[in-house]
Design a protein around this motif. Structure first.
Motif, PDB file in Angstrom:
ATOM      1  N   ASN A  10      36.854  50.565  44.111  1.00  0.00           N
ATOM      2  CA  ASN A  10      37.132  48.996  44.462  1.00  0.00           C
ATOM      3  C   ASN A  10      37.341  48.199  43.101  1.00  0.00           C
ATOM      4  N   ASN A  11      38.425  48.388  42.598  1.00  0.00           N
ATOM      5  CA  ASN A  11      38.840  47.961  41.357  1.00  0.00           C
ATOM      6  C   ASN A  11      39.479  46.430  41.357  1.00  0.00           C
ATOM      7  N   ALA A  12      40.302  46.184  42.365  1.00  0.00           N
ATOM      8  CA  ALA A  12      41.086  44.912  42.466  1.00  0.00           C
ATOM      9  C   ALA A  12      40.313  43.783  42.540  1.00  0.00           C
ATOM     10  N   GLY A  13      40.840  42.691  42.199  1.00  0.00           N
ATOM     11  CA  GLY A  13      40.132  41.408  42.396  1.00  0.00           C
ATOM     12  C   GLY A  13      40.845  40.183  41.783  1.00  0.00           C
ATOM     13  N   VAL A  14      40.333  39.126  42.360  1.00  0.00           N
ATOM     14  CA  VAL A  14      41.064  37.561  41.884  1.00  0.00           C
ATOM     15  C   VAL A  14      40.115  36.949  41.286  1.00  0.00           C
ATOM     16  N   MET A  15      40.533  36.341  40.140  1.00  0.00           N
ATOM     17  CA  MET A  15      39.444  35.531  39.077  1.00  0.00           C
ATOM     18  C   MET A  15      40.067  33.971  39.050  1.00  0.00           C
ATOM     19  N   MET A  16      38.903  33.261  39.679  1.00  0.00           N
ATOM     20  CA  MET A  16      38.679  31.641  39.460  1.00  0.00           C
ATOM     21  C   MET A  16      40.116  31.119  39.686  1.00  0.00           C
ATOM     22  N   PRO A  17      40.871  31.108  40.609  1.00  0.00           N
ATOM     23  CA  PRO A  17      41.843  30.450  41.234  1.00  0.00           C
ATOM     24  C   PRO A  17      41.461  29.137  41.712  1.00  0.00           C
ATOM     25  N   PRO A  18      42.556  28.324  41.927  1.00  0.00           N
ATOM     26  CA  PRO A  18      41.926  27.066  42.797  1.00  0.00           C
ATOM     27  C   PRO A  18      41.995  27.555  44.153  1.00  0.00           C
ATOM     28  N   ARG A  19      40.986  26.537  44.841  1.00  0.00           N
ATOM     29  CA  ARG A  19      40.683  26.815  46.254  1.00  0.00           C
ATOM     30  C   ARG A  19      41.599  26.994  47.192  1.00  0.00           C
ATOM     31  N   ALA A  20      41.404  28.216  47.930  1.00  0.00           N
ATOM     32  CA  ALA A  20      42.439  28.555  48.768  1.00  0.00           C
ATOM     33  C   ALA A  20      41.692  29.492  49.844  1.00  0.00           C
ATOM     34  N   LEU A  21      42.457  29.544  50.999  1.00  0.00           N
ATOM     35  CA  LEU A  21      41.593  30.405  52.011  1.00  0.00           C
ATOM     36  C   LEU A  21      42.606  31.745  52.454  1.00  0.00           C
ATOM     37  N   SER A  22      41.860  32.681  52.665  1.00  0.00           N
ATOM     38  CA  SER A  22      42.566  33.722  53.494  1.00  0.00           C
ATOM     39  C   SER A  22      43.222  33.497  54.713  1.00  0.00           C
TER      40      SER A  22
END
Length: 304
Positions: free
Chosen positions: A99-111
């Motif tokens: 489980n490597n994938a990730g997102v780092m510190m973007p502006p607030r958004a919803l899935s």
């Protein structure tokens, strides 16, 4: 373990590995090294075109490597379910999930399901994927789940009353929350697997301060500039940053429940060693609460 490197990895022939976020950075290095040692590697990526380009570059350097690209958006639980359904139908037993994938510190958004994207992509997606693939993993050979976290988990706090950041959002704080969730999940999975007598090992890893494209794809404005500048000056190469997760994924002596990180100062740089999670990450009551909430939000119940 003091000087452990990719050359120390045992033969992986006959093993099937899934690496999320395998088109760049730590995931690309992980996929490359596993394939170099003979594993069949499923490169699970959000952007199939980028994934195919990464696979083709690996094949040019390693003709005959067993690499395939499949799409999954970990922030979209519908995508996670479809990926897991197709994989179990086509592939059969799975020996390794990174489980490597990730997102780092973007502006607030919803899935798509309405969850904050860092919590969704970094925690809920891997939680759901692992649960859906657990029967396939239980049928694997020396099966392992390696969840990639961060030393930043030490600054994290789970905001059960505001998981979407509707009332107050800070990109770094919600990144730290998602990384704390990773460690809580990995350790609680270990406890539940052992209690159930499962052969699957659950390990955690973090890369320290590694140079990847995350600072270029998530943050914006001054935060992005600062992270990119710091990365160029101080970060270790992705080839070194990936060693903790490669050790957790392949070393015979790596034990379920261990957290592997760099041995250098403040766990920022260096070769793999066993590190100690933050006290909050070792809180079993907090972990059980997060687990229950994660099952509720994802609709995934673990067969344990």
């Amino acid at each position: 373990m003091r000087s452990w490197g990719a050359a120390d990895m045992p033969d992986q022939s006959g093993r099937t590995a899934i690496v999320t976020g395998a088109n760049s950075g730590l995931g690309l290095v992980t996929a490359r090294e596993l394939a170099r040692r003979g594993a069949r590697v499923v490169m699970a990526v959000r952007d199939e075109e980028r994934g195919r380009r990464a696979r083709d570059a690996l094949l040019a350097a390693q003709p005959g490597a067993l690499l395939e690209v499949r799409r999954v958006d970990l922030a979209d639980l519908d995508s996670v379910r479809l990926f897991a359904e197709r994989l179990t139908a086509d592939v059969g037993p799975v020996d390794l999930l990174v489980n490597n994938a990730g997102v780092m510190m973007p502006p607030r958004a919803l899935s798509p399901q309405g969850y904050e994207t860092q919590f969704a992509g970094n925690h809920l997606g891997p939680f759901a994927l692992t649960g859906l693939l657990l029967p396939a993993l239980a049928a694997g050979r020396d099966p392992r789940v390696v969840t990639v976290a961060s030393a930043v988990h030490r600054q994290g706090r789970i905001r059960f009353d505001d998981l979407t950041g509707e009332h107050r959002y800070s990109a770094p704080a919600f990144y730290a929350q998602s990384k704390l969730a990773n460690v809580l999940f990995g350790l609680e999975l270990h406890r539940r697997l052992r209690a159930a007598g499962s052969p699957v090992r659950s390990l955690l890893a973090h890369p320290g301060y590694a140079h990847t494209n995350l600072p270029s794809t998530g943050p914006t404005g001054p935060l992005r500039a600062a992270l990119r500048f710091g990365g160029r000056l101080f970060a270790q190469p992705a080839e070194v940053g990936a060693l903790p997760q490669l050790y957790a994924a392949t070393a015979p002596e790596a034990a379920s429940g261990q957290f592997i990180g760099p041995r250098g100062p403040l766990e920022l740089w260096g070769r793999p060693t066993v590190v100690r999670p933050a006290a909050s990450a070792r809180d079993p009551e907090l972990a059980r609460r997060l687990w229950a909430r994660s099952e509720e939000l994802t609709g995934v119940r673990y067969p344990l």
